[in-house]
Write a protein that holds these residues in place. Sequence first.
Motif, PDB file in Angstrom:
ATOM      1  N   ILE A  22       0.871  -1.172   0.000  1.00 57.48           N
ATOM      2  CA  ILE A  22       0.000   0.000   0.000  1.00 57.48           C
ATOM      3  C   ILE A  22       0.908   1.222   0.000  1.00 57.48           C
ATOM      4  O   ILE A  22       1.781   1.357   0.850  1.00 57.48           O
ATOM      5  CB  ILE A  22      -0.929   0.018   1.229  1.00 57.48           C
ATOM      6  CG1 ILE A  22      -1.869  -1.179   1.190  1.00 57.48           C
ATOM      7  CG2 ILE A  22      -1.718   1.323   1.294  1.00 57.48           C
ATOM      8  CD1 ILE A  22      -2.756  -1.302   2.405  1.00 57.48           C
ATOM      9  N   GLN A  25       0.306   7.086  -2.522  1.00 57.70           N
ATOM     10  CA  GLN A  25      -0.531   7.448  -3.666  1.00 57.70           C
ATOM     11  C   GLN A  25      -1.838   6.663  -3.661  1.00 57.70           C
ATOM     12  O   GLN A  25      -2.891   7.195  -4.031  1.00 57.70           O
ATOM     13  CB  GLN A  25       0.214   7.234  -4.971  1.00 57.70           C
ATOM     14  CG  GLN A  25       1.271   8.298  -5.219  1.00 57.70           C
ATOM     15  CD  GLN A  25       1.998   8.103  -6.543  1.00 57.70           C
ATOM     16  OE1 GLN A  25       2.173   6.967  -6.986  1.00 57.70           O
ATOM     17  NE2 GLN A  25       2.419   9.195  -7.138  1.00 57.70           N
ATOM     18  N   ASP A  26      -1.797   5.410  -3.238  1.00 58.35           N
ATOM     19  CA  ASP A  26      -3.026   4.618  -3.132  1.00 58.35           C
ATOM     20  C   ASP A  26      -3.996   5.245  -2.134  1.00 58.35           C
ATOM     21  O   ASP A  26      -5.195   5.371  -2.396  1.00 58.35           O
ATOM     22  CB  ASP A  26      -2.720   3.188  -2.694  1.00 58.35           C
ATOM     23  CG  ASP A  26      -1.909   2.405  -3.712  1.00 58.35           C
ATOM     24  OD1 ASP A  26      -1.951   2.762  -4.909  1.00 58.35           O
ATOM     25  OD2 ASP A  26      -1.231   1.443  -3.293  1.00 58.35           O
ATOM     26  N   ILE A  27      -3.467   5.630  -0.984  1.00 55.21           N
ATOM     27  CA  ILE A  27      -4.302   6.206   0.067  1.00 55.21           C
ATOM     28  C   ILE A  27      -4.841   7.562  -0.371  1.00 55.21           C
ATOM     29  O   ILE A  27      -6.031   7.856  -0.206  1.00 55.21           O
ATOM     30  CB  ILE A  27      -3.521   6.308   1.392  1.00 55.21           C
ATOM     31  CG1 ILE A  27      -3.191   4.898   1.904  1.00 55.21           C
ATOM     32  CG2 ILE A  27      -4.306   7.091   2.434  1.00 55.21           C
ATOM     33  CD1 ILE A  27      -2.256   4.867   3.080  1.00 55.21           C
ATOM     34  N   GLY A  29      -5.245   8.615  -3.430  1.00 60.41           N
ATOM     35  CA  GLY A  29      -6.186   8.387  -4.522  1.00 60.41           C
ATOM     36  C   GLY A  29      -7.551   7.958  -4.024  1.00 60.41           C
ATOM     37  O   GLY A  29      -8.578   8.304  -4.618  1.00 60.41           O
ATOM     38  N   SER A  30      -7.582   7.219  -2.927  1.00 65.79           N
ATOM     39  CA  SER A  30      -8.874   6.758  -2.399  1.00 65.79           C
ATOM     40  C   SER A  30      -9.702   7.904  -1.824  1.00 65.79           C
ATOM     41  O   SER A  30     -10.920   7.783  -1.702  1.00 65.79           O
ATOM     42  CB  SER A  30      -8.663   5.673  -1.341  1.00 65.79           C
ATOM     43  OG  SER A  30      -8.085   6.219  -0.182  1.00 65.79           O
ATOM     44  N   VAL A  31      -9.056   9.014  -1.469  1.00 66.36           N
ATOM     45  CA  VAL A  31      -9.796  10.186  -0.993  1.00 66.36           C
ATOM     46  C   VAL A  31      -9.859  11.272  -2.065  1.00 66.36           C
ATOM     47  O   VAL A  31     -10.294  12.392  -1.799  1.00 66.36           O
ATOM     48  CB  VAL A  31      -9.213  10.751   0.317  1.00 66.36           C
ATOM     49  CG1 VAL A  31      -9.378   9.772   1.443  1.00 66.36           C
ATOM     50  CG2 VAL A  31      -7.769  11.165   0.151  1.00 66.36           C
ATOM     51  N   GLY A  32      -9.406  10.966  -3.269  1.00 68.07           N
ATOM     52  CA  GLY A  32      -9.532  11.886  -4.389  1.00 68.07           C
ATOM     53  C   GLY A  32      -8.476  12.964  -4.474  1.00 68.07           C
ATOM     54  O   GLY A  32      -8.745  14.036  -5.004  1.00 68.07           O
ATOM     55  N   SER A  34      -4.219  13.943  -5.347  1.00 69.90           N
ATOM     56  CA  SER A  34      -2.923  13.528  -5.871  1.00 69.90           C
ATOM     57  C   SER A  34      -1.861  14.098  -4.926  1.00 69.90           C
ATOM     58  O   SER A  34      -2.147  15.018  -4.151  1.00 69.90           O
ATOM     59  CB  SER A  34      -2.714  14.067  -7.287  1.00 69.90           C
ATOM     60  OG  SER A  34      -2.525  15.467  -7.254  1.00 69.90           O
TER      61      SER A  34
END
Length: 76
Positions: A22, A25-27, A29-32, A34
């Motif tokens: 994880i 960037q994954d985290i 991205g999950s909240v919208g 960058s």
Amino acid sequence: MTVFKIAVISLLVGAGLSFVNITAQDILGSVGLSPLELWIYMIEFRDWAIPNMILGAVIVVPVWLVIYLFRPPRSG
């Protein structure tokens, strides 16, 4: 000491997340967000916070100084 504890716990949590693949960037991205958008928000917050901290300090520091100077001496 508290900052050191937070740093160590953050390192351990980050290593654990990295272990299960994880990324930040994954985290984000999950909240919208960058990473660039987060950086811009952090700079905007700094630009807002510093002048307000200075403005507050103009009142808080003299009041604290007066209270400190007129406080009765501590015993023992």
